[in-house]
Design an enzyme around this catalytic site. Structure first.
Site, PDB file in Angstrom:
ATOM      1  N   SER A   1      84.520  13.705  31.712  1.00 38.08           N
ATOM      2  CA  SER A   1      85.257  14.827  32.387  1.00 38.08           C
ATOM      3  C   SER A   1      86.367  15.301  31.476  1.00 38.08           C
ATOM      4  CB  SER A   1      85.996  14.136  33.731  1.00 38.08           C
ATOM      5  OG  SER A   1      86.754  14.922  34.123  1.00 38.08           O
TER       6      SER A   1
ATOM      7  N   TYR B   1      92.168   8.552  38.289  1.00 34.71           N
ATOM      8  CA  TYR B   1      90.732   8.969  37.737  1.00 34.71           C
ATOM      9  C   TYR B   1      90.784   9.327  35.974  1.00 34.71           C
ATOM     10  CZ  TYR B   1      86.545  12.318  37.400  1.00 34.71           C
ATOM     11  OH  TYR B   1      85.648  12.840  37.274  1.00 34.71           O
TER      12      TYR B   1
HETATM   13  P1  NAP Z   1      78.907  13.530  43.704  1.00 35.00           P
HETATM   14  O1  NAP Z   1      78.222  14.780  43.994  1.00 35.00           O
HETATM   15  O2  NAP Z   1      79.667  12.875  44.366  1.00 35.00           O
HETATM   16  O3  NAP Z   1      77.729  12.661  43.162  1.00 35.00           O
HETATM   17  C1  NAP Z   1      78.135  11.442  42.354  1.00 35.00           C
HETATM   18  C2  NAP Z   1      76.851  10.435  42.620  1.00 35.00           C
HETATM   19  O4  NAP Z   1      77.445   9.158  41.909  1.00 35.00           O
HETATM   20  C3  NAP Z   1      76.382  10.254  43.726  1.00 35.00           C
HETATM   21  O5  NAP Z   1      74.821  10.379  43.541  1.00 35.00           O
HETATM   22  C4  NAP Z   1      76.728   8.713  44.056  1.00 35.00           C
HETATM   23  O6  NAP Z   1      75.588   8.346  44.842  1.00 35.00           O
HETATM   24  C5  NAP Z   1      76.783   8.115  42.528  1.00 35.00           C
HETATM   25  N1  NAP Z   1      77.504   7.078  42.774  1.00 35.00           N
HETATM   26  C6  NAP Z   1      78.756   6.760  43.193  1.00 35.00           C
HETATM   27  N2  NAP Z   1      79.024   5.310  43.074  1.00 35.00           N
HETATM   28  C7  NAP Z   1      78.109   4.689  42.784  1.00 35.00           C
HETATM   29  C8  NAP Z   1      77.824   3.461  42.607  1.00 35.00           C
HETATM   30  N3  NAP Z   1      78.550   2.427  42.844  1.00 35.00           N
HETATM   31  N4  NAP Z   1      76.488   3.098  42.013  1.00 35.00           N
HETATM   32  C9  NAP Z   1      75.558   4.049  41.883  1.00 35.00           C
HETATM   33  N5  NAP Z   1      75.657   5.325  42.079  1.00 35.00           N
HETATM   34  C10 NAP Z   1      77.052   5.646  42.715  1.00 35.00           C
HETATM   35  O7  NAP Z   1      79.546  13.977  42.333  1.00 35.00           O
HETATM   36  P2  NAP Z   1      79.303  14.790  40.972  1.00 35.00           P
HETATM   37  O8  NAP Z   1      80.351  15.725  40.744  1.00 35.00           O
HETATM   38  O9  NAP Z   1      78.020  14.867  40.708  1.00 35.00           O
HETATM   39  O10 NAP Z   1      79.650  13.246  39.926  1.00 35.00           O
HETATM   40  C11 NAP Z   1      78.928  13.030  38.999  1.00 35.00           C
HETATM   41  C12 NAP Z   1      79.873  12.705  37.801  1.00 35.00           C
HETATM   42  O11 NAP Z   1      80.487  13.760  37.228  1.00 35.00           O
HETATM   43  C13 NAP Z   1      80.974  11.764  38.064  1.00 35.00           C
HETATM   44  O12 NAP Z   1      80.751  10.738  36.843  1.00 35.00           O
HETATM   45  C14 NAP Z   1      82.021  12.531  38.010  1.00 35.00           C
HETATM   46  O13 NAP Z   1      83.248  11.734  37.682  1.00 35.00           O
HETATM   47  C15 NAP Z   1      81.694  13.409  36.984  1.00 35.00           C
HETATM   48  N6  NAP Z   1      82.414  14.875  36.763  1.00 35.00           N
HETATM   49  C16 NAP Z   1      82.342  15.778  38.112  1.00 35.00           C
HETATM   50  C17 NAP Z   1      83.397  16.582  38.190  1.00 35.00           C
HETATM   51  C18 NAP Z   1      83.207  17.666  39.442  1.00 35.00           C
HETATM   52  O14 NAP Z   1      84.303  18.814  39.313  1.00 35.00           O
HETATM   53  N7  NAP Z   1      82.467  17.601  40.177  1.00 35.00           N
HETATM   54  C19 NAP Z   1      83.992  17.146  36.864  1.00 35.00           C
HETATM   55  C20 NAP Z   1      84.065  16.231  35.776  1.00 35.00           C
HETATM   56  C21 NAP Z   1      83.392  15.052  35.875  1.00 35.00           C
HETATM   57  P3  NAP Z   1      75.559   7.165  46.148  1.00 35.00           P
HETATM   58  O15 NAP Z   1      76.806   7.530  46.860  1.00 35.00           O
HETATM   59  O16 NAP Z   1      74.321   7.310  46.801  1.00 35.00           O
HETATM   60  O17 NAP Z   1      75.543   5.867  45.362  1.00 35.00           O
END
Ligand code: NAP
Length: 245
Positions: free
Chosen positions: A132, A145
């Protein structure tokens, strides 16, 4: 005869992970997807002919069951992760810090421990961690975070040093604001508060980040993309966002 490469994507039930699974499938990979919500994984698996397995990256037994569900691995995308709340350090809940660290950092360690031998055996392995901009920057309320994503960045760079001379590439893709379920999770299901995060600005879409991951994954074996930092034009720093009106 060349075989299709196998990509494992964690956290593929939503957002960036689901988009990445689709992008890698389109790029010719055979895909294995993991997350806690198996019902959602099954829908995606049907769409892209993937292997779907329940996975909780915070549980050793779950990681072991997941890793036993397939044989070969060429690419591991450690994407599972989240943020909880936006409380100042002094008001924050230590349990939330621990939960973010366990998933965003230690979860990645668990997957690497389970799958690195097979990535090495593949002769051309690749680990891509989804970091991130919070791995480079801090912002008020984001201590837990950002702490976890700074730690993930340290882990990624350490791994690259430790694997020098071995056939595994190590990449980190670091997005800025991306419209997924991320803010809904951060604000415990508060839809209005989550939607307000993107008010008056154009965030990245999950597909934009997936395209970066897929591009890094499809470079020739001798090319290691160390890190990609990608953010919306409307965001110059974690807490510097241009909004219309
Ligand atoms: P999201 O739509 O909430 O997706 C998060 C995913 O992580 C879901 O599929 C969730 O699946 C899974 N997850 C959470 N806890 C888990 C666990 N204990 N075991 C296995 N899977 C787990 O959010 P996203 O934005 O796509 O996030 C994906 C990545 O991108 C994360 O690492 C986040 O920190 C990073 N990121 C996001 C942003 C942003 O602005 N969206 C920016 C920078 C970085 P289940 O709940 O079904 O397990």
């Amino acid at each position: 005869m060349s075989r299709r490469k196998i990509a494992v994507v964690t956290g593929a039930s939503a957002g960036i992970g689901a988009a990445t699974a689709r992008a890698l499938y389109a790029a010719g990979f055979e895909v294995v997807i993991g997350a806690r919500r198996l019902d959602r994984l099954r829908d995606l698996a049907a769409e892209i002919d993937a292997t779907a397995c329940e996975l909780d990256v915070t549980e050793d037994e779950s990681v072991a069951r997941f890793a036993a569900a397939f044989e070969r691995v060429d690419l591991l995308v450690n994407n599972a992760g989240f943020s909880l709340g936006l409380a100042p350090v002094v008001e924050s809940d230590p349990a939330e810090w621990a939960a973010m660290h366990d998933t965003n950092v230690v979860g990645v360690v668990r997957l690497i421990r389970a799958l690195l031998p097979r990535l090495l055996e593949s002769g051309d392995g690749h680990v891509i961690n989804v970091g991130s901009i919070a791995g480079f920057e801090v912002y008020p309320g984001g201590g837990g975070y950002a702490g976890s994503k700074h730690a993930l960045r340290a882990l990624t760079r350490t791994l690259r040093l430790e694997l020098l001379g071995q056939p595994v590439r190590v990449t980190e893709v670091c997005p800025g604001m991306t419209e997924t379920e991320f803010s809904l999770v951060r604000f415990a299901g508060d839809e209005a508060r989550a939607a307000a995060v993107y008010g008056g600005m154009t965030p990245l879409a999950a597909d934009d980040v997936a395209e970066c991951i897929s591009w890094a994954a499809t470079r020739p074996p001798h090319v290691n993309i160390d890190e990609i930092v990608v953010r919306p034009r409307d965001q110059a720093a974690a807490h510097a966002v241009h909004r219309d009106g």
